[in-house]
Motif scaffolding. Structure first.
Motif, mmCIF file in Angstrom:
data_model
loop_
_atom_site.group_PDB
_atom_site.id
_atom_site.type_symbol
_atom_site.label_atom_id
_atom_site.label_comp_id
_atom_site.label_asym_id
_atom_site.label_seq_id
_atom_site.Cartn_x
_atom_site.Cartn_y
_atom_site.Cartn_z
ATOM 1 N N PRO A 4 0.823 -1.214 0.000
ATOM 2 C CA PRO A 4 0.000 0.000 0.000
ATOM 3 C C PRO A 4 0.858 1.265 0.000
ATOM 4 O O PRO A 4 1.997 1.263 0.468
ATOM 5 C CB PRO A 4 -0.792 -0.115 1.313
ATOM 6 C CG PRO A 4 -0.735 -1.557 1.684
ATOM 7 C CD PRO A 4 0.576 -2.056 1.179
ATOM 8 N N ILE A 5 0.293 2.339 -0.527
ATOM 9 C CA ILE A 5 0.909 3.658 -0.469
ATOM 10 C C ILE A 5 0.295 4.383 0.725
ATOM 11 O O ILE A 5 -0.934 4.438 0.873
ATOM 12 C CB ILE A 5 0.646 4.456 -1.760
ATOM 13 C CG1 ILE A 5 1.245 3.708 -2.965
ATOM 14 C CG2 ILE A 5 1.221 5.864 -1.651
ATOM 15 C CD1 ILE A 5 2.737 3.438 -2.846
ATOM 16 N N ILE A 6 1.145 4.940 1.581
ATOM 17 C CA ILE A 6 0.665 5.508 2.838
ATOM 18 C C ILE A 6 0.854 7.022 2.874
ATOM 19 O O ILE A 6 1.968 7.533 2.685
ATOM 20 C CB ILE A 6 1.365 4.857 4.049
ATOM 21 C CG1 ILE A 6 1.112 3.345 4.033
ATOM 22 C CG2 ILE A 6 0.865 5.468 5.357
ATOM 23 C CD1 ILE A 6 1.678 2.602 5.239
ATOM 24 N N LEU A 7 -0.243 7.717 3.107
ATOM 25 C CA LEU A 7 -0.252 9.171 3.272
ATOM 26 C C LEU A 7 -0.417 9.490 4.753
ATOM 27 O O LEU A 7 -1.297 8.951 5.417
ATOM 28 C CB LEU A 7 -1.410 9.784 2.487
ATOM 29 C CG LEU A 7 -1.806 11.231 2.848
ATOM 30 C CD1 LEU A 7 -0.705 12.205 2.452
ATOM 31 C CD2 LEU A 7 -3.131 11.608 2.190
ATOM 32 N N THR A 290 1.673 8.915 -8.218
ATOM 33 C CA THR A 290 3.008 8.658 -8.776
ATOM 34 C C THR A 290 3.776 7.661 -7.901
ATOM 35 O O THR A 290 4.537 6.844 -8.419
ATOM 36 C CB THR A 290 3.814 9.961 -8.914
ATOM 37 O OG1 THR A 290 3.828 10.664 -7.659
ATOM 38 C CG2 THR A 290 3.214 10.856 -9.976
ATOM 39 N N ALA A 291 3.558 7.708 -6.596
ATOM 40 C CA ALA A 291 4.189 6.718 -5.719
ATOM 41 C C ALA A 291 3.641 5.327 -6.009
ATOM 42 O O ALA A 291 4.390 4.343 -6.055
ATOM 43 C CB ALA A 291 3.949 7.081 -4.255
ATOM 44 N N LYS A 292 2.332 5.248 -6.228
ATOM 45 C CA LYS A 292 1.714 3.960 -6.546
ATOM 46 C C LYS A 292 2.282 3.392 -7.839
ATOM 47 O O LYS A 292 2.582 2.188 -7.937
ATOM 48 C CB LYS A 292 0.197 4.153 -6.680
ATOM 49 C CG LYS A 292 -0.586 2.855 -6.847
ATOM 50 C CD LYS A 292 -0.512 2.024 -5.586
ATOM 51 C CE LYS A 292 -1.340 0.759 -5.707
ATOM 52 N NZ LYS A 292 -1.143 -0.123 -4.534
ATOM 53 N N ALA A 293 2.452 4.245 -8.838
ATOM 54 C CA ALA A 293 2.997 3.788 -10.115
ATOM 55 C C ALA A 293 4.436 3.302 -9.962
ATOM 56 O O ALA A 293 4.823 2.276 -10.534
ATOM 57 C CB ALA A 293 2.920 4.921 -11.141
ATOM 58 N N ALA A 294 5.232 4.036 -9.182
ATOM 59 C CA ALA A 294 6.635 3.661 -8.990
ATOM 60 C C ALA A 294 6.750 2.317 -8.279
ATOM 61 O O ALA A 294 7.572 1.462 -8.653
ATOM 62 C CB ALA A 294 7.350 4.746 -8.188
ATOM 63 N N VAL A 295 5.941 2.102 -7.263
ATOM 64 C CA VAL A 295 5.979 0.840 -6.516
ATOM 65 C C VAL A 295 5.475 -0.313 -7.385
ATOM 66 O O VAL A 295 6.014 -1.424 -7.343
ATOM 67 C CB VAL A 295 5.149 0.964 -5.221
ATOM 68 C CG1 VAL A 295 4.980 -0.392 -4.547
ATOM 69 C CG2 VAL A 295 5.818 1.936 -4.262
ATOM 70 N N ALA A 296 4.451 -0.054 -8.188
ATOM 71 C CA ALA A 296 3.919 -1.092 -9.079
ATOM 72 C C ALA A 296 4.964 -1.563 -10.081
ATOM 73 O O ALA A 296 4.946 -2.722 -10.519
ATOM 74 C CB ALA A 296 2.685 -0.578 -9.813
ATOM 75 N N LEU A 297 5.899 -0.664 -10.430
ATOM 76 C CA LEU A 297 6.968 -1.015 -11.377
ATOM 77 C C LEU A 297 8.180 -1.629 -10.691
ATOM 78 O O LEU A 297 9.215 -1.840 -11.314
ATOM 79 C CB LEU A 297 7.385 0.227 -12.161
ATOM 80 C CG LEU A 297 6.322 0.789 -13.126
ATOM 81 C CD1 LEU A 297 6.788 2.110 -13.711
ATOM 82 C CD2 LEU A 297 6.030 -0.225 -14.229
#
Length: 336
Positions: A4-7, A290-297
């Motif tokens: 997960p991406i955490i804010l 953008t964080a989600k995209a980076a982690v997905a890659l």
């Protein structure tokens, strides 16, 4: 599934945390977001706090270790059994089983208090409205929703001030984005000016081509390596829309998230729109997506990338310094 991406959204009581995050959750979709309030980790209920003469702003009044453990588990994609604090009467409810979702939004008072907590976040936001405005918001909220009288709220604010100064406000230095909503020239009370500090812990979108000379309702200046952004509460909707469009173009891979719900605020029974709030929410959404995209890659995320870039730059400076020093020594040797 990628982690997960955490804010994190931290600020003093009634700083506007829920107003800011509510719109983000609506845009991302409630089924995509795990919401965590750090108030749920209070050690004492309202009656016990009075008996112990302690405020909820003090770390000793909270299970800080369990809070950090739970955020770490969520970041790893593991479920938690989360405690529940009931603000209406200051009691505790039964714990709830929480499964991690693609995004986690954490809001509260002490979210950046320790290094262990700081390591959990991909994006860190701190809310810092002027104290006079925050006190007004707290009186309005606590008298209408939490069963307090005005005198009780004001007395509580005065009692909390030492802990606020010692434990809450110092957390601002850990934020990637500091947001200060404040009253400006707009006639509508919900159309607040927004002052932002953008720090280099994350790569922010370049808005400078859209600013002009400040007559467009937004100004950007640089100070000590930080970007200062001012968005007028009475910015024209057309100008705000142009800036939003520029950010959405950078999020072309997330066009499915586009919505008119950004910037929505509820005034009584009416739904209003704040252009400055919408732009702040969109900027935060940019970092989440953008964080989600980076982690997905397969990456660690923009924060890790920015840290690596800063480390590489510092290493390059050291190497350059060594080379210059070596040249100076050679020059001295030749002269002698």
């Amino acid at each position: 599934m990628p982690r997960p991406i955490i804010l994190g959204v931290v600020g003093d009581s009634a700083a506007g945390k829920t107003t800011l995050t509510r719109g983000l959750v609506r845009i991302l979709g409630e089924e995509q977001v795990t919401a965590v309030a750090t108030d749920d980790y209070h050690r004492y209920d309202r009656k016990q706090r009075a008996e112990h003469d302690i405020t909820p702003l003090h770390p000793d009044c909270n299970y800080m270790d369990i809070m950090a453990q739970h955020l770490s588990l969520l970041r790893q994609g593991e479920p938690i059994l989360k405690p529940v604090y009931v603000h209406h009467d200051g009691s505790f409810g039964p714990p709830v089983y929480v499964d991690p979702k693609p995004f986690t939004v954490v809001e509260g008072l002490l979210g950046y208090h320790s290094e262990e907590l700081l390591d959990s976040y991909d994006v860190r936001v701190y809310l810092a409205p002027p104290e006079e405005l925050r006190r007004k918001w707290k009186v309005q909220r606590d008298t209408t929703r939490r069963g307090y009288t005005t005198d009780q709220v004001l007395a509580d604010l005065d009692k909390r001030e030492p802990d606020s100064a010692q434990f809450i406000r110092p957390q601002e230095r850990h934020a990637d984005v500091v947001v200060s909503f404040r009253e400006g020239n707009a006639p509508e009370p919900w159309a607040l000016d927004a002052e932002l500090v953008l720090r280099d812990g994350l790569p922010h979108p370049d808005l400078t081509p859209l600013v002009g000379d400040g007559e467009r309702g937004i100004t950007i200046t640089e100070r000590d390596g930080e970007m200062l952004v001012n968005i007028a509460g009475d910015i024209e909707p057309e100008q705000a829309s142009e800036i939003e469009e520029a950010i959405w173009e950078k999020l072309h891979f997330a066009s499915h998230l586009r919505s008119e719900r950004l910037g929505q605020v509820t005034i009584g029974n009416d739904l209003k729109r704040s252009e400055s709030l919408a732009l702040v929410q969109l900027l935060i959404l940019y970092h989440l997506v953008t964080a989600k995209a980076a982690v997905a890659l397969g990456g660690e995320g923009p924060r890790a990338d920015a840290a690596e870039a800063a480390e590489a730059e510092e290493s390059g400076k050291e190497e350059s310094g060594k080379e210059e020093s070596g040249k100076e020594e050679e020059s001295e040797a030749v002269k002698s």
